[in-house]
Design a protein around this motif. Sequence first.
Motif, PDB file in Angstrom:
ATOM      1  N   GLU A 378       0.803  -1.217   0.000  1.00  0.00           N
ATOM      2  CA  GLU A 378       0.000   0.000   0.000  1.00  0.00           C
ATOM      3  C   GLU A 378       0.835   1.264   0.000  1.00  0.00           C
ATOM      4  OE1 GLU A 378      -3.206   0.254  -0.258  1.00  0.00           O
ATOM      5  OE2 GLU A 378      -3.650  -1.887  -0.231  1.00  0.00           O
ATOM      6  N   CYS A 379       2.168   1.155  -0.083  1.00  0.00           N
ATOM      7  CA  CYS A 379       3.037   2.333  -0.039  1.00  0.00           C
ATOM      8  C   CYS A 379       4.083   2.225  -1.136  1.00  0.00           C
ATOM      9  CB  CYS A 379       3.723   2.464   1.325  1.00  0.00           C
ATOM     10  SG  CYS A 379       2.574   2.643   2.721  1.00  0.00           S
ATOM     11  N   GLU A 390       3.173  -1.719   4.312  1.00  0.00           N
ATOM     12  CA  GLU A 390       3.153  -0.777   5.432  1.00  0.00           C
ATOM     13  C   GLU A 390       4.291  -1.049   6.407  1.00  0.00           C
ATOM     14  OE1 GLU A 390       1.520   1.816   6.168  1.00  0.00           O
ATOM     15  OE2 GLU A 390      -0.285   1.870   4.938  1.00  0.00           O
ATOM     16  N   GLY A 408       1.911   7.007   0.380  1.00  0.00           N
ATOM     17  CA  GLY A 408       0.866   5.992   0.315  1.00  0.00           C
ATOM     18  C   GLY A 408       0.213   5.960  -1.048  1.00  0.00           C
TER      19      GLY A 408
END
Length: 926
Positions: A378-379, A390, A408
Amino acid sequence: MSDPPEIVPVPKPRSRYLRQLSSSERYGVLSCPDLKAVTQTASEVETDVKHEEDSPDPQDVKNNCRETLPKPDSLISSSSSYDDCPATPDSLSNDQHHSDKASFTDQVMGVQTDVCINGEIYNVPRSQDLQNNADGPNIPRAATIHVSRKKKTLSGLRQTTECVVAQSSWLDVWKGRKHNVLWATLDGHTMSLWKKRTDKFTEYVFHVTSITNIREQDQGRFSIHLQKKHFEFMAHSEDVRQRWLMSLYSTRGREPLTEPKQRGPLIMKEPRKKVYTAIRGYSFWIYSSKEDFSVGLGMMCVSMNIACVKSTGRHSFSLITPYRTFNFSADSAKETSVWLERLDEVIRSALSYSEVALRLRSSPCNKVCADCGAANPECASVNLLVVICEACAAAHRFMSSNRSKVQGLRLDDKVWTEPLIQLFVLYGNKAASSVWGPSIPPTEQIRPDVSPDQRLEFILAKYHKGLYRKAHPLASSQKLLDQRLREVAAGPDVEETLSLLCSGARVSCSASNPELQSAISVAESAGQALQTELLRHNEFVEAPDFEQTRHSEEQIEELHGKLDEERFLFSQENESAACDVLDLTEVISVFDCSVGPSHEFEVLLLTDSVICRAAERDALLSHMLHIMKIVLAGAVVEEDLLGVCAVSRASIREGAALQCAEVWCTLQDGEMSIHTKHGSTDTVTLDSQTRCHLQHSENCILLEFPDRTLHMQFELQHSCLRWHELVQKTMCSSTDGQKRSGSVPCSIDRCISHITQYGLKVDGLYRRCGVAPRISKLVDALRVSPRGTVLETDELSILDISGALKQILRQSFEIIPDTHRPLWLKAAALSDEEQRLQTYRKLLQQLPPVNRATLDALCGHLHIVQMHSQENRMTAHNLAVIFVVTLFQELAMKAAMMQLTKELIVRHTEIFMNHVETDGEIITVL
């Protein structure tokens, strides 16, 4: 005598098919007054009868009782219990051709036969008879070469926390008669078998609830049964076997797999074969056949949260993952449509997309974290060009934003411009991994479940210390790095730009020289939007400060090795199970290190060093040629590798050009061949006209030829030093471009000839020193052109030439190799003179031809010099004092070596003439 292995049934729901045997039944020890008239008792038939595809179905007979009997001691001492030998079609396949053997049904029903034991006849069930005639337990293939392995691992890095359920190791695996060495993993739910530790897809995989039986055996062995199929395993130690058994027992009682949402046969391409597939949960299982599906034995399992699916035709579709694309075809368009619908539904339910995440994950490599491999990251680090999870993002933030700019995928929409998204889609994790971690050792690669401390240590080692990076060939020169960055910024090569930035190229370098354009300005002027975006995100990033050395722990272990296609299998004993496997495609250098009676070669990887030794030269060459063929990947035929003494991967640039090419180089018979990845080969001759310069700081060799200049940069300092040594030896053994096997190096021969002709009467010859600058200049001239160098005949010039000869012998040529010197020391200590001289002659024959010829010429020359000691005052003793250091180096202080050197000079004719012993007589061959 060891007890027969126990049968350990798995609990419900499958344990209802097994009846617990009493100890007497289990071991066959029933009270029996007369072994000749044994009464048979029925035992429960096991449920793990192995069943091959084309064999008759044994279901109708497998629930009948199999006849058993108590076994005499001689039978009990067999390597395995008769209870562990179910009747199988495999073991009976040859019986159809012999009328005196039982049929399949007879064996399952226990038809009796006669067995003679110590002269006594016993009635034994046919199945037991077969076992007694078996060839014994499976054993691994014997090792073929001895290996000394120097393995380096990070001192602080550890594997994931040990768990009683999780387990992984190399195991020897038998499935039927097929043997392989596989990397086995158990995560508490599935057991997976991999060809290589770094593979992304398995050879076999099965859920733990498919296991019907686990059997303990001796000698590191155990077996796992899946209804009609079973695997036999052998661990390299008893401790490893016990850990596997404990982990397997701990998985009992797990929830079974969910019922398939869709299943059926498909045709899989590349390779083309018919398979059976099923969607179970969020995974796509691929089986070899429908029977394997019913048993629960899969080929591989594809996680749907890292995959996407697309139609490729009316009857075909592709399942795309970051590591491989699977192409399937169905029997009809309707069936294809159903599969596409089901797969798309599962993928969407496994993922929740934002727009940025959706676009970035259109590249399969971006569907997993670049650092730990976790699904659905997600990043992202926008300057390093990596998509991360994460947990890894937290470690990146620890490095601060001047090293890694973390954003992000969902909340930082303003950052995600169209060029930046395109950068990640087109390059992203794939390009970044090829720069920051192209060859991370499997033992150091982290997984999603590591502790925060382990995760941080790995990420700091990867991005802050640069321990796994692939440095740009110009990395040793900041000026050339910056210059090359400006050149590349004007073009579309984003991957090289990323490599330059990884190696420390500065984006804003115009401050030191205002006249130069910055790389960003160059990219903007050239209209390179992607280059401009990447450079802007790296404009104010702190330049990497990589550590030049790895903090490591070195372990040296003696192992046995055997080659297996593209793998090198290591075992602790000759015929024991493999304890580790080396992937030959990761080899970066191979060197032939044989000297005299020692036959060995060295294999280098980025993190490992392996030295292989063989008793015979032919055995050594066969292993070395096999590895070289794998390394060069078909670039040359086997005949072209004969005589090759070095193979290495290197980056080469020519002249003043900054563009580098990654190539493979081979050294053979005074020639160096350069093999490019496009298949072309360039051969250059290394002769007396070649100049070789070593650049330590850059791991680089500079080769100057009359018509060209080559810069060779190696990945390891050791490779660089070895190549420099070998090239120097090749040039010293050349005679104006023509290399003569077994001849005296031309520079040495020229000095000896000149001194013999003009300097025998010079007072203090070899004892008096010449002028150091003139000697150094003379040495350089002799190395370049031995025959073309002008040598003067006056006394001072003779002293300079004698000084040059001693310097060449000390620095460029090792007449008696280091490994041979202890043998000469033992020979010098022999008290019997004739035996001592005879041993000298034998040791001379063990020297390489060039060394032997050089020692002969030198000692013959010194013999002549000492004959003129009345004029030059150089007796044999005085000459021995001077040259014992040159010949024997660290052993020179021993009195025996001084005497040995003197004997080589005084008794040169006796020692160096070719003597042959025949029935106690010595014949001199003229």
